[in-house]
Write a protein that holds these residues in place. Sequence first.
Motif, PDB file in Angstrom:
ATOM      1  N   UNK A 279      -0.960  -1.197  -8.899  1.00  0.00           N
ATOM      2  CA  UNK A 279       0.436  -0.559  -9.170  1.00  0.00           C
ATOM      3  C   UNK A 279       0.450  -0.361  -9.920  1.00  0.00           C
ATOM      4  N   UNK A 280      -0.385  -0.990 -11.373  1.00  0.00           N
ATOM      5  CA  UNK A 280      -0.542  -1.296 -12.381  1.00  0.00           C
ATOM      6  C   UNK A 280      -1.419   0.309 -12.819  1.00  0.00           C
ATOM      7  N   UNK A 281      -2.430   0.324 -12.189  1.00  0.00           N
ATOM      8  CA  UNK A 281      -3.678   1.439 -12.653  1.00  0.00           C
ATOM      9  C   UNK A 281      -3.048   2.965 -11.983  1.00  0.00           C
TER      10      UNK A 281
ATOM     11  N   UNK B 102       7.897  -6.006  -7.581  1.00  0.00           N
ATOM     12  CA  UNK B 102       7.572  -7.264  -9.189  1.00  0.00           C
ATOM     13  C   UNK B 102       7.205  -8.607  -8.604  1.00  0.00           C
ATOM     14  N   UNK B 103       7.574  -9.144  -6.477  1.00  0.00           N
ATOM     15  CA  UNK B 103       6.880 -10.241  -6.859  1.00  0.00           C
ATOM     16  C   UNK B 103       5.700  -9.494  -6.212  1.00  0.00           C
ATOM     17  N   UNK B 104       4.786  -9.136  -5.917  1.00  0.00           N
ATOM     18  CA  UNK B 104       3.559  -8.479  -5.507  1.00  0.00           C
ATOM     19  C   UNK B 104       3.071  -6.950  -6.025  1.00  0.00           C
TER      20      UNK B 104
ATOM     21  N   UNK C  13       0.918  -1.312  -0.423  1.00  0.00           N
ATOM     22  CA  UNK C  13      -0.383   0.184  -0.139  1.00  0.00           C
ATOM     23  C   UNK C  13       0.401   1.699   0.151  1.00  0.00           C
ATOM     24  N   UNK C  14       1.532   1.454   0.921  1.00  0.00           N
ATOM     25  CA  UNK C  14       2.938   2.275   0.954  1.00  0.00           C
ATOM     26  C   UNK C  14       4.394   2.374  -0.772  1.00  0.00           C
ATOM     27  N   UNK C  15       3.497   1.917  -0.953  1.00  0.00           N
ATOM     28  CA  UNK C  15       4.680   1.308  -2.678  1.00  0.00           C
ATOM     29  C   UNK C  15       3.721   1.966  -3.228  1.00  0.00           C
TER      30      UNK C  15
END
Length: 800
Positions: A542-544, A535-537, A509-511
């Motif tokens: 993230x993509x959006x 990359x692993x999670x 969520x932070x990332x």
Amino acid sequence: MLLGENRVDVIAAIQECARSRDLQRGWKLHSDAVEGGEISRISVANSLISMFAKCGSLTDARRVFDGMASRNVVSWTALMLGYAENKEEILALEALERMEREEGCAPNSWTFVAAAKACSNLAAAEEGEIIDGRLVKLGALVRAMGVHFQAVEKSCDSDIFVANSMLDAYVKCGSLVDARMVFDRMVCRSVVSWTALVLGYVDNGEEEVALELVSCMGVEGCEPNARTLVAAVKACASLAEEKKVTKAEILERGRVLHCQAVELGFEDDIYIANTLVDMYAKCGSVVSAQRVFDRMPRHTAVSWNALMLGYSRNGRPEVTLELFEKRMATLRRCWEELTAGTFVAALKACLCLATKEAGVEVCGRPVKLESLEKGMAIHAQARKFGCDLDVCVGSSLVDLYGECGSMADASRAFARMPVHTVVSWDGLMLGYAQNEEPDAALEVFARMLQQGLPSDSRSFVAALKAWTGLAAMENAKQVSGKLVKARCLGRGIALHEQAENSGFHSDRFVASTLVDLYSKCGSLSRARRVFEAMIHCRDVVFWNALMLGYAESDEGEVALELFARMDCAPDVLSFAAALKACGSLVALERTKLVHGKINRRGLLSSSEEKEVVLLTNSLLDAYAKCGSMEDAGCVFAATSSSTTRNLVTWNTLVAGHSRQVNTREVLELFHALLDEGLRPNAVTFVCLLIACSRGGLVETARYFFHSMLSKFGTLPGIKHYHCIVDSLGRANRLDEVVKLVEAMPYKPNAVTWSTVLSASRIFRNAEVGKLAFESWMKAGDGDDQGAAYVLLASLYESKR
């Protein structure tokens, strides 16, 4: 009162008094024992020590102990148990050391049971610390190891009661390695042994191991009891909540345990039933949860709360509120015990409803009035029952009021809380951040840090969201050919470093919030680095965030490349980002391709109302920017009613026709939205004024400008003044333009004077042009000056 002639009668009377916890009668029995000389018997004195301890009078127990001429291991053990059961665990463990050292009295198995119980109670009271991801009670653990060592020395560790007690102590201390070692060394295990270890694994987040152990019990011929099954069902609930295993798989395991409970005759056990309700709800089967609830012979607060939370968790908050009303009616009739958890469940249901509610504009801000009203009613009831000051109720109120857009109420609820947890601080920060009060959110974050309070991942998410909000208001500057919002970017980098130092930078969520902040600040390289590092999670969020960042930075090609590369199923926000990219590229065919994917997935019919509105508005915007007002019109016509059309929908279509200078269509749409009962806002009038200006309808533009405040209650902003300046300028009414600029309540900026200078150039008015140029030089920055000189040169060139 005579105790009787023999010692057995005396001891039996004292033991009966201990069972009934009757201290008054205990004092009388003690007095009679002293008068009758029975107190000199060691067995009678031991019974009195045990009785006084069970009655909670350690002073009397110690008085009897100290008055004994001689003591045996039973005396010391009775005193130790008394200390252990009355929160004097340190005295109990000190007695273990003293009994052999001072009186040469060797402890027996029951002595070590008492000592282990003292260690368990110490662990329960100790806060502990996180070691290798586990909560460990080090102080209690060291003492438990000492007791265990002594038990081994005295060859008492093989006793099943000692082993079970040590097992329980190690579990409560958070040392599953030691607990498992004791368990594996036991020659004979009882259901108590298995249950203690199963509970240990469940409480320490190793639910799979716990369920494995329950399966192994049958192999060893040990039947689980009600407590074992409660632990196993609890393990299933935890697995479902943490999404470690698919809900279908966990639901199947839970049903097997339910059948086992029925077969063993435990179905009516209140603890099993409550845990089953919770487990079924967390697995998504509220039908099964309701069935278990309905079959229960009686309900407790836990039963009600588990079912209410279950319905909210499974997207049926309205049922939760119905249950809340039933619960309150039951309380009014029966005066049953009420817990704060009931109000927490009801408030969470309101929060769930609020997230779906569109809200209405109040004083320029969206407020979710329906959910707010329900929340306030529940708050009033919580206050009536004295539960409003509970920390969980307070935190739930802060969250709810924040989601409803009433930060005044959220702030008051926070201020009334007697104790603030990190959850309540986070809720207040997120509320301010989501309600476009980023400065207030950051002030709360600063207060947290000043008070030395611990922060969690949610704290950083709230602070990052606040800076993202500020970034939306900051003017971008050209840095190495790119528009960058330097102030917010700098603060974002500092927060990123702070999150790294606190170990929260890898939290998803932070990332994902960092990706969003860096994108909004114009630093897509930093956003991309955070994205690639996760990359692993990486999930759809993230993509959006990254796609939207590229789309908003006019890098639509990269955004659409990311959309094609997505390694998870796109959601509504993914398609919205892709459509924004298509609009920025003016790519009509690509817009149609994305539209086709949306239709194939049935998103415009199967999604929630808010999501349908978002997709509709995104499609309208993309088609309008691509210049295809016919396609935009088809999308608009497909929206059935006000449920899938909001003011943004109308504004998007109006803006599209305004860009195409379809002035007649703009005016028709304006009157149509009024007929639909919508109230135009500042954006509506900007589109309307631009259309009138470009269509040459000067007087119509002036009419709408003057009616903004008088008729529709919308205060004209500087953009609206610019539209009128442009309209008058296009009509060569430059004297009126100058007067309007001088009279407007806003300080003229570079945009104002560039509009005036452009009109002066068209109509070759050197006097007004010179005024505009000089004023532009004073108002504009270095980036604007080049354009000013070009326009001025063009003006004088046209005068020749």
